[in-house]
Design a protein around this motif. Structure first.
Motif, short mmCIF file in Angstrom:
data_model
loop_
_atom_site.label_atom_id
_atom_site.label_comp_id
_atom_site.label_asym_id
_atom_site.label_seq_id
_atom_site.Cartn_x
_atom_site.Cartn_y
_atom_site.Cartn_z
N ASP A 237 0.82 -1.40 -0.49
CA ASP A 237 0.41 0.16 0.06
C ASP A 237 0.92 1.13 -0.22
O ASP A 237 2.32 0.97 0.70
N GLU A 238 0.33 2.19 -0.88
CA GLU A 238 1.31 3.54 -1.01
C GLU A 238 1.25 4.26 0.09
O GLU A 238 1.88 5.41 0.58
N ILE A 239 0.40 3.98 1.42
CA ILE A 239 -0.08 4.74 3.09
C ILE A 239 0.57 4.33 3.85
O ILE A 239 0.69 2.96 4.43
N PRO A 240 1.66 4.75 4.65
CA PRO A 240 2.40 3.96 5.33
C PRO A 240 1.41 3.50 6.48
O PRO A 240 1.96 2.83 6.94
N LYS A 241 0.80 4.56 7.30
CA LYS A 241 -0.37 3.95 8.03
C LYS A 241 -0.90 2.62 8.03
O LYS A 241 -1.49 2.20 8.24
N VAL A 242 -1.43 2.34 6.23
CA VAL A 242 -1.70 1.08 6.46
C VAL A 242 -1.26 -0.36 6.26
O VAL A 242 -1.09 -0.89 7.60
N ARG A 243 0.00 0.08 5.72
CA ARG A 243 1.90 -0.47 6.07
C ARG A 243 1.39 -1.18 7.72
O ARG A 243 2.33 -2.03 8.51
N HIS A 244 1.87 0.00 8.39
CA HIS A 244 2.33 -0.01 9.34
C HIS A 244 0.81 -0.72 10.23
O HIS A 244 1.50 -1.32 11.11
N LEU A 272 8.60 -9.97 8.28
CA LEU A 272 10.63 -9.67 7.79
C LEU A 272 9.87 -9.14 6.67
O LEU A 272 10.85 -8.02 6.51
N GLY A 273 8.98 -8.63 6.29
CA GLY A 273 8.89 -8.04 4.51
C GLY A 273 9.01 -6.55 5.21
O GLY A 273 9.32 -5.15 4.27
N SER A 274 8.17 -5.97 6.20
CA SER A 274 8.54 -4.68 6.54
C SER A 274 9.52 -4.35 7.32
O SER A 274 9.79 -2.90 7.74
N PHE A 275 10.85 -5.22 7.35
CA PHE A 275 12.41 -4.72 7.48
C PHE A 275 12.71 -4.02 6.54
O PHE A 275 13.59 -3.12 6.66
N THR A 276 12.14 -3.48 5.76
CA THR A 276 12.44 -2.61 4.17
C THR A 276 11.95 -1.86 4.15
O THR A 276 11.78 -0.89 3.09
N ASP A 277 10.91 -1.54 4.81
CA ASP A 277 9.95 -0.61 4.47
C ASP A 277 10.65 0.69 4.36
O ASP A 277 11.37 0.92 5.07
N GLU A 278 10.34 1.58 3.64
CA GLU A 278 10.89 2.99 3.13
C GLU A 278 11.07 4.01 4.01
O GLU A 278 11.32 5.10 4.38
N ILE A 279 9.60 3.65 5.09
CA ILE A 279 9.10 4.76 6.48
C ILE A 279 10.18 3.58 7.56
O ILE A 279 9.53 2.49 8.23
N PRO A 280 10.81 5.05 8.12
CA PRO A 280 11.49 4.22 9.73
C PRO A 280 10.42 3.55 11.06
O PRO A 280 11.19 2.70 11.54
N GLU A 281 9.84 4.68 11.48
CA GLU A 281 9.27 3.81 11.48
C GLU A 281 8.46 3.14 11.83
O GLU A 281 8.21 1.75 12.45
N ASN A 282 7.50 2.28 10.16
CA ASN A 282 7.23 0.90 9.92
C ASN A 282 8.14 -0.19 10.06
O ASN A 282 8.34 -0.79 10.91
N LYS A 284 11.09 0.30 12.53
CA LYS A 284 11.03 0.44 13.54
C LYS A 284 9.93 -1.18 14.62
O LYS A 284 10.53 -1.48 15.46
N LEU A 285 8.44 -0.44 13.95
CA LEU A 285 7.88 -1.30 14.56
C LEU A 285 8.39 -2.96 14.00
O LEU A 285 8.20 -3.68 15.36
N ALA A 286 8.34 -2.98 13.33
CA ALA A 286 8.62 -4.21 12.82
C ALA A 286 9.54 -5.06 13.28
O ALA A 286 9.57 -6.38 13.97
N CYS A 287 11.08 -4.41 13.77
CA CYS A 287 12.05 -4.96 14.04
C CYS A 287 11.99 -4.82 15.64
O CYS A 287 12.36 -5.96 16.26
N THR A 288 11.09 -4.17 16.50
CA THR A 288 10.95 -4.16 17.66
C THR A 288 9.91 -5.54 17.99
O THR A 288 10.26 -6.35 19.39
N TYR A 289 9.01 -5.75 17.11
CA TYR A 289 7.99 -6.77 17.35
C TYR A 289 9.06 -8.01 17.03
O TYR A 289 8.93 -9.23 18.32
N TRP A 290 9.38 -8.21 16.20
CA TRP A 290 11.05 -9.63 16.03
C TRP A 290 11.24 -10.03 17.24
O TRP A 290 11.59 -10.70 17.47
N GLU A 291 12.04 -8.44 17.48
CA GLU A 291 12.71 -9.27 18.74
C GLU A 291 12.24 -9.78 20.03
O GLU A 291 12.07 -10.43 20.45
#
Length: 836
Positions: A237-244, A272-282, A284-291
């Motif tokens: 999705d082109e909207i970052p909040k949706v991907r978030h 893990l696909g969200s690790f490379t999201d162009e928005i840093p907040e997204n 970071k959220l993926a990394c936090t959950y993954w940890e």
């Protein structure tokens, strides 16, 4: 209690009249409206305690207001009824008592086929009322779960976006309110949710995703399979909040879903696909959950991981800029990789570029976690990477190369090279070479060192380095060599010859100057790791072996043979070093420049020889050894190729052969002694060359004859004198002024040679004819030629002055510019007087 009862009775009495009016069957719209407004005034115009309101609301107001809400034809009446119901439910102490009456009314108004509420605002209000009930009643609504599900199935597909959003909130609230019962109806909401997940309003999409997370987490976990593909699409999705929202939902599932162990292999790729999201907040959220997920899994499986937790050693070689994931994260990926990879590898070849990019990014992340567990999946990975590295999307190629570097980091070269090199034994593609280069770049030097010889031999195979003239393929081959030099450093000394063969082949490919400069830079790097001053040191080290490498096959060369271009590179690029390998150099030329060999190839090699002879002291004669090969060069190479054969290519060959001969003479390698030895063999061909179509050939031939006359003209017999002047004289009529002037200069030397020759007396008639022809050219329109012919006649006047005077006197009156005739007569007269 008595006071409350009294207040309830008073309020009930105040509401009696409007309620009575409201319940009359023939009551008009205006009367109903006034009645509802009176009720609102009574309820909201005075402070009413919750207990009092609850008693009056349940006993007197709930049913009339519900009937009005469900069936009144007037929108304003339904709106007022909705407001009053909302007030009663929010302020009353026991809202659950309203459920048996109110929920059927809501279902009637919102669910087909009875008919839907036409007003968007009222539909929104009705759904908000349902949300209020869920908020206040919670698990008490379990008996009505079927009605709630029917309502939400309809409202989730409402045309009004706000209704959909509120319905999503209700679905989530319902799931949380009654988790023990919700699984009975959760599946019925999946279809409408998935129909809404691609809604044009991004806020609706966000709410749908969040609702889906709650519905599945607190409902039937089997529905995960029904929603995964839809959630995966929302990661694009082109909207970052949706991907978030997707990232948050997947993270929660991996942490809290009851059946999460069954769905790890399906959910992990999405997170893990969200690790490379162009928005840093997204990201970071993926990394936090993954940890958190990794740590939770570690605790849950502590017994299985005890040895690894106690004795695990970090790898000595790890990709720069990367932080090693925790043990739980690595184990989760390693144990599920065999289920994830097949689908992922399929996605890397998807027709949609965005899917291929996301899949290639995920592949890198997975391999970073899998580490040495990658080994067991090598065949599938290599097949995928070969295809992905030839993708039209540069981002896919970039990510695939990074993934291949991880193979070099974590997989033993003994395994990886054993699987990669067979691809080079068939028809290697550029992508195969690209993958090999990446694997080399990612490998530690000490582990790769035992395999350096194998790599060098593989790259130097003719089927690999000579497979294609495609620039892209050659670039990848060059990057492969660069990777070897960069990683192995001085270990490359043992394969220096093989790498030079590869680099020479790349440089020999018809390509841009940019690629040639890169090859030269790579040669310099290879020289540097061997402590050599420049790439010329490499040629000095290997020149004999390189020429022998080519000489083996030179008998079978044609114009299409890559060896011809390789020979050109070695001889022209090695500079002065070629002067140390003249045995093989001359052998190749003598073999390939025979008249029966391919004409185009001979032309190419003659061009190379001509270039070298023009700077002989800096190339083939740098050691002063070339003169000892002159006899072979002239008799076995130049002379046979000066013979006339039909065709443009043959003419071009003769032209380059003449140029080579002139270069030998001009740089003074062909000494007078040598000229005397070869004059009988070369003179006829050179004279014949003065009649070639090529201007440069005619010019060089005139100059060569001029030199031959100076060196050995006095030894000519009458026939040679005659043959020479007749051909040179023709060049005075040449189309080129330059050739005509050269011919005039040659005739002047012809006269000088004849003056001292023993055959002078037998040449008088020929000299007379030559005087006559030259006098014609003395009146040429070109002033430069007139002056040149004048000098020729001055030189020739010494032979038979009286004869020349008679010839001049016979034609002087015919000349347009007799001044040159007069000058010539004056010169002859002066010569006679000085002789006396």
């Amino acid at each position: 209690m008595a006071a409350a009862a009294e207040a309830a009775a008073e309020l009930s009495q105040a509401l009696s009249r409007p309620l009575s009016l409201l319940q009359q069957p023939d009551c008009s719209r205006a009367a109903r409206l006034r009645a509802l407004e009176d009720i609102r005034t009574q309820l909201q115009g005075r402070p009413v305690p919750g207990a009092v309101l609850q008693e009056v609301f349940a006993a007197r107001l709930l049913r009339p207001l519900s009937r009005c809400l469900a069936g009144d034809a007037a929108e304003r009446c339904r709106e007022l009824a909705l407001q009053l119901l909302r007030h009663g439910l929010s302020q009353g102490e026991r809202p659950c008592e309203a459920l048996p009456v109110l929920l059927p009314a809501l279902a009637q108004r919102l669910c087909p086929p009875q008919g839907a509420e036409p007003s968007e605002e009222l539909r929104l209000g009705l759904v908000q009322l349902l949300g209020l009930l869920l908020q206040r009643c919670g698990a008490s609504m379990a008996p009505y779960l079927g009605d709630i599900a029917r309502v939400l199935q309809a409202t989730l597909l409402d045309h009004y976006a706000e209704v959909r959003r509120e319905s999503c909130a209700c679905a989530g609230a319902c799931a949380r309110a009654m988790p023990e019962h919700f699984h009975l109806q959760s599946e019925s909401l999946i279809k409408p949710l998935m129909q809404t997940i691609s809604h044009q309003h991004y806020r609706v999409r966000v709410d749908v995703i969040q609702a889906t997370g709650a519905v599945i987490q607190f409902g039937n976990g089997k529905s995960v399979d029904d929603v995964l593909s839809h959630l995966a699409q929302r990661l694009f999705d082109e909207i970052p909040k949706v991907r978030h929202a997707v990232t948050a939902v997947i993270g929660e599932w991996l942490l809290h879903l009851r059946d999460r162990y069954s769905y790890f292999h399906k959910l992990i790729p999405l997170l893990l696909g969200s690790f490379t999201d162009e928005i840093p907040e997204n990201a970071k959220l993926a990394c936090t959950y993954w940890e958190k997920i990794g740590l939770q899994w570690e605790k849950e499986n502590e017994e299985d991981l005890k040895d690894k937790m106690d004795f695990s050693v970090s790898p000595s070689h790890y990709p720069k800029g990367e932080t090693r994931p925790g043990l739980g994260c690595r184990e989760l990926v390693s144990r599920n990789l065999y289920k994830i990879l097949p689908g992922l590898c399929h996605d890397i070849t998807d027709w949609l570029g965005s899917t291929r990019i996301k899949a290639s990014q995920l592949l890198y992340t997975l391999l970073l976690h899998a580490e040495d567990h990658t080994t067991q999946h090598m065949e599938l990975l290599l097949r995928t990477l070969y295809q992905a590295c030839s993708d039209e999307e540069s981002e896919v190629v970039k990510n695939s190369v990074k993934a291949a570097e991880l193979i070099g980091t974590f997989v033993s070269p003994k395994v990886s090279l054993k699987l990669i090199t067979p691809a080079f034994e068939q028809t290697p593609k550029a992508s195969c070479v690209m993958v090999l280069a990446a694997v080399i770049r990612g490998s530690p030097r000490e582990i790769l060192q035992p395999h350096v010889a194998q790599l060098g031999n593989t790259l130097a195979q003719a089927g690999v380095c000579q497979r294609s003239e495609e620039v892209f393929y050659m670039e990848q081959l060059l990057y492969c060599v660069q990777a070897l030099i960069e990683v192995c450093q001085e270990d490359c000394k043992e394969i220096s010859l093989q790498l030079m063969k590869v680099l020479v082949t790349i440089m020999a490919t018809p390509s841009s100057q940019d690629l040639k400069e890169k090859v030269e830079k790579t040669m310099s790097s290879l020289a540097a790791v061997q402590q050599l001053e420049s790439f010329h040191g490499l040629y000095k080290q290997h020149i004999i072996q390189l020429l022998e490498w080519l000489a083996v096959s030179c008998e079978g060369w044609s114009c299409y043979s890559p060896e011809v271009l390789q020979f050109e590179v070695i001889t022209t690029h090695s500079g002065a070093v070629i002067g140390e390998a003249l045995d093989d150099f001359v052998l190749v030329l003598r073999t390939c420049l025979q008249p029966n060999r391919d004409p185009q190839m001979r032309l190419k090699l003659f061009t190379v020889l001509s270039q070298l002879l023009q700077k002989a002291s800096e190339t083939i004669n740098s050691q002063g050894l070339f003169p000892s090969y002159l006899e072979t060069v002239i008799k076995d190479i130049l002379a046979p190729n000066l013979q006339w054969h039909a065709g443009r290519t043959a003419a071009a060959i003769r032209a380059t052969a003449v140029l080579c001969l002139w270069a030998l003479i001009h740089c003074e390698m062909l000494s007078p002694k040598e000229i005397l030895r070869v004059k009988d063999e070369l003179m006829p061909q050179i004279i014949a060359s003065m009649d070639e179509d090529s201007k440069i050939t005619r010019l060089m031939a005139c100059r060569i004859v001029d030199v031959f006359l100076k060196v050995c003209g006095r030894q000519f017999d009458a026939d040679k004198f005659k043959n020479t002047y007749t051909e040179v004289l023709k060049r005075l009529d040449d189309a080129s002024c330059e050739v005509r002037l050269a011919a005039a200069h040659t005739l002047a030397n012809w006269f000088k040679c004849l003056k001292d020759s023993d055959v002078k007396s037998s040449m008088e008639n020929h000299v007379e004819f030559l005087y006559q022809e030259l006098l014609v050219h003395l009146d040429d329109p070109d002033e430069n030629l007139q002056k040149a012919v004048l000098e020729v006649l001055k030189e020739g006047s010494i032979l038979y002055p009286d004869l020349l005077v008679r010839e001049i006197e016979g034609v002087v009156h015919k000349h347009q510019t007799p001044v040159y005739c007069n000058q010539l007569l004056h010169h002859i007269q002066s010569a006679k007087e000085s002789a006396l």
